[in-house]
Write an enzyme that holds these catalytic residues in place. Structure first.
Site, PDB file in Angstrom:
ATOM      1  N   SER A 155       0.751  -1.288   0.129  1.00 14.33           N
ATOM      2  CA  SER A 155       0.074  -0.190  -0.086  1.00 14.33           C
ATOM      3  C   SER A 155       0.993   1.351   0.052  1.00 14.33           C
ATOM      4  O   SER A 155       2.056   1.248   0.600  1.00 14.33           O
ATOM      5  CB  SER A 155      -0.756   0.069   1.198  1.00 14.33           C
ATOM      6  OG  SER A 155      -1.572   1.481   1.330  1.00 14.33           O
ATOM      7  N   TYR A 168      -1.248  -0.223  10.556  1.00 17.26           N
ATOM      8  CA  TYR A 168      -1.470  -0.721   9.053  1.00 17.26           C
ATOM      9  C   TYR A 168      -0.342  -0.284   8.238  1.00 17.26           C
ATOM     10  O   TYR A 168       0.250  -1.072   7.468  1.00 17.26           O
ATOM     11  CB  TYR A 168      -2.821  -0.060   8.379  1.00 17.26           C
ATOM     12  CG  TYR A 168      -3.342  -0.453   7.050  1.00 17.26           C
ATOM     13  CD1 TYR A 168      -3.577  -1.966   6.790  1.00 17.26           C
ATOM     14  CD2 TYR A 168      -2.944   0.427   6.039  1.00 17.26           C
ATOM     15  CE1 TYR A 168      -4.002  -2.096   5.358  1.00 17.26           C
ATOM     16  CE2 TYR A 168      -3.012   0.068   4.778  1.00 17.26           C
ATOM     17  CZ  TYR A 168      -3.699  -1.061   4.360  1.00 17.26           C
ATOM     18  OH  TYR A 168      -3.837  -1.412   3.274  1.00 17.26           O
TER      19      TYR A 168
END
Length: 275
Positions: A155, A168
């Site tokens: 990501s 995350y």
């Protein structure tokens, strides 16, 4: 442009040549299900891995009918040691599997101080530990035969602590570093490693993380995301960032990083740290 037929091995099966099978994690929906659709239409047999067996079977029924490929379902929760072990065994032992798509992952809503320690631990297990374990399971076999590929879904958050998704983002930074490290180790042995860094993509991850859908910004369509990632795959990019229009920015970032490397060998502290 290099086509996929140039970068994956064709294996002999009876009197015909077949493309390698692909194991995809997080394959019941979103990015994983879209990868399954695209690779099935390219003629690859699949092994689908996720917790939701019913949804995977629904997907498999459709793709078997539409693409004429063989699809196995392997239900597994990758945060459970006994269940990920079954996936690892499949990657080690199934000679048909030549490509791993490490896609399974989750988000975690709220601020770090409000997230439970157990939830943080579970997120790290899914987003980081399982990625390393599954890559570890398949890599020796791919190296031994001199080809294959590992696709790790990271990501852009792994590059941006400013986004405020600390745990995350840390797991996705791990995925990026692992992919780059594996590329250095494995590329000379015939194994291609790609890290795909999506930005916000319209999938179920947001709802599962507890996000308010009405407050979410515009997002990339998952079909566009995977199609772009596969263009990068066909080009054999090491890092594919579908939302980044100016590729020179990544080149500048990587060049700056490389420029620091000689300094890491210094035996004395930098002058600015001298008392």
């Amino acid at each position: 442009m290099t086509t996929i037929t140039n970068i994956v091995t064709f294996q002999k099966k009876g009197n015909r040549m077949t493309k390698p099978a692909i194991l995809i994690t997080g394959a019941s929906s979103g990015i994983g299900a879209t990868y399954a659709d695209r690779f099935a239409r390219r003629g690859h047999d699949l092994v689908l891995v996720a917790r939701d067996a019913a949804r995977m079977e629904t997907l498999a029924v459709r793709l078997r009918a539409e693409a004429g490929v063989s699809i196995d379902i392997l239900p597994a929760d990758l945060t459970r040691t006994d269940e990920i072990a079954a996936v690892e065994s499949r990657l080690r032992d199934d000679e048909r599997i030549g490509i791993l798509v490490n896609n399974a992952g989750a988000g975690l809503g709220g601020r770090f101080v409000d997230q439970s320690t157990d939830a943080i631990g579970q997120l790290i297990t899914l987003n980081a530990t399982s990625v390393a374990r599954l890559a570890s399971a398949i890599a020796p076999r791919l190296v031994a035969r001199g080809d294959g590929a590992i696709i790790n879904i990271g990501s852009v958050v792994g590059l941006a602590p400013e986004f405020g998704m600390s745990v995350y983002g840390a797991t996705k930074a791990f995925v990026l570093f692992l992919s780059q490290g594996l590329a250095h180790e494995l590329s000379q042995r015939g194994v291609y490693v790609q890290a795909v860094l999506p930005a916000a993509t319209r999938t179920e991850l947001w709802e599962r993380a507890g996000a308010d859908e009405t407050s979410l910004p515009p997002m990339m369509d998952v079909n566009d995301l995977v199609d772009a990632a596969l263009v990068g795959f066909d080009k054999r990019e090491g890092i594919t960032i579908p939302p980044l229009h100016d590729s020179s920015l990544w080149s500048a970032f990587d060049t700056a990083r490389m420029a620091m490397l000689p300094g890491f060998g210094a035996t004395q502290p930098a002058e600015r740290y001298t008392p």
